[in-house]
Motif scaffolding. Structure first.
Motif, short mmCIF file in Angstrom:
data_model
loop_
_atom_site.label_atom_id
_atom_site.label_comp_id
_atom_site.label_asym_id
_atom_site.label_seq_id
_atom_site.Cartn_x
_atom_site.Cartn_y
_atom_site.Cartn_z
N THR A 131 0.84 -1.20 0.00
CA THR A 131 0.00 0.00 0.00
C THR A 131 0.87 1.25 0.00
N ARG A 159 2.43 1.90 -3.40
CA ARG A 159 1.47 2.41 -4.38
C ARG A 159 1.15 3.88 -4.15
N SER A 160 1.39 4.34 -2.93
CA SER A 160 1.04 5.73 -2.63
C SER A 160 2.22 6.67 -2.90
N ARG A 206 -3.97 0.29 -13.17
CA ARG A 206 -4.83 -0.87 -12.94
C ARG A 206 -4.39 -1.64 -11.70
N ILE A 207 -3.07 -1.88 -11.61
CA ILE A 207 -2.53 -2.62 -10.47
C ILE A 207 -2.86 -1.89 -9.16
N ALA A 208 -2.89 -0.56 -9.25
CA ALA A 208 -3.19 0.23 -8.05
C ALA A 208 -4.69 0.24 -7.74
N GLY A 209 -5.50 -0.46 -8.56
CA GLY A 209 -6.91 -0.63 -8.22
C GLY A 209 -7.87 0.28 -8.95
N GLN A 210 -7.38 1.05 -9.93
CA GLN A 210 -8.30 1.91 -10.67
C GLN A 210 -9.10 1.05 -11.66
N SER A 211 -10.34 1.48 -11.93
CA SER A 211 -11.17 0.77 -12.90
C SER A 211 -10.53 0.89 -14.28
N ASP A 212 -10.95 0.04 -15.20
CA ASP A 212 -10.38 0.08 -16.55
C ASP A 212 -10.56 1.46 -17.17
N ALA A 253 -8.32 3.99 -15.38
CA ALA A 253 -6.90 3.76 -15.68
C ALA A 253 -6.54 4.28 -17.07
N THR A 300 -0.67 6.65 -10.25
CA THR A 300 -1.40 6.23 -9.05
C THR A 300 -1.79 7.43 -8.19
#
Ligand code: ADP
Ligand code: MG
Length: 242
Positions: free
Chosen positions: A72, A75-76, A101-107, A110, A151
């Protein structure tokens, strides 16, 4: 704000960092300058826990990073290496999109974010589908910066990011990086051994000697006008009067 509080790092008999204490203010551009082997990379990498200190504490906005999940945390924080570190078999766009994407954003997010960040660093749409080897050194570093920003970090760590870029493009990249830093109010911690780059780009300049020892910190004008030690004077290239 990033605080290094009595940070040491030893590798067997090598003391890479020897009791370093330093404050890096938020939303400013801090440059660490020192000779090769002075511990710059090691110090930078303690911030995102790619290096674990032997002793001492690092806090971000008052929080001891040892208490945070390293994934975490990483990623920040944006991280740009000297050689860019782009995935060679992915296009410029994919290099940035994948991190988002890997950081959790939607397609959708991202893709939008990758487009926005690449544009911000001056990569034209026609270059989005190029592979790293089809881009110049300067363009590759631009993509590296876009990727680090994908990110939406508040902190950006940069380890001699423009070292392999020719001087004219280098100044252009420095200027654009300053513009982006101000626009996004990023806390930038930038490492270089190049005095011209350091003096040109820093809000706060930190001169390090062996073991990450802080010889002096201050604005470029203060340090060149009043170098604290002969070592500092030599490194920034001004006469030493003693
Ligand atoms: P700089 O980035 O300023 O050139 P580094 O942080 O890379 O300096 O290195 C500082 C010192 O720590 C050097 O003496 C280097 O050889 C040593 N060092 C760095 N990383 C390691 C490692 N993983 N193992 C052993 N020694 C290391
Ligand atoms: Mg280094």
């Amino acid at each position: 704000m990033i605080e290094f509080d009595h940070v040491s790092k030893r590798y067997k008999d090598v003391v890479a960092l020897d009791d370093v204490s330093l404050v890096v203010p938020s939303a400013e551009f801090t440059v660490m300058m020192g000779l090769s082997g002075s511990g710059k990379t090691t110090l930078l990498r303690t911030v995102n826990r790619m290096v674990t200190p032997t002793s001492g504490t690092i806090r971000i906005d008052g929080v001891d990073i040892a208490t945070l999940n390293p994934i975490t945390l990483r990623r920040s924080i944006g991280y740009v290496m000297q050689e860019g570190g782009l995935l060679p078999h992915k296009t410029a766009f994919e290099n940035v999109r994948l991190i988002a994407r890997i950081a959790g954003q939607s397609d959708v997010d991202a893709r939008a974010n990758a487009t926005a960040m690449l544009s911000m660093v001056g990569i034209e749409t026609a270059q989005f589908d190029r592979f790293p080897h089809q881009l110049s050194g300067g363009q590759q570093q631009r993509v590296g910066v876009a990727r680090a920003l994908a990110t939406k970090p508040r902190i950006l760590l940069m380890d001699e990011p423009f070292g392999a870029v020719d001087p004219i493009v280098r100044e252009e990249l420095q200027d654009e990086l300053r513009r982006i830093q101000r626009e996004l109010e990023l806390t930038v911690l930038f490492v270089t051994h190049d005095r011209y780059e350091a003096l040109r780009i820093a809000d706060q300049l930190v001169v390090l000697s062996h073991g990450g020892h802080v010889e002096q910190r201050g604005t470029p004008a203060t340090i060149t006008g009043h170098p604290a030690t002969e070592f500092v004077a030599k490194l920034v290239g001004v006469p030493w009067s003693g």
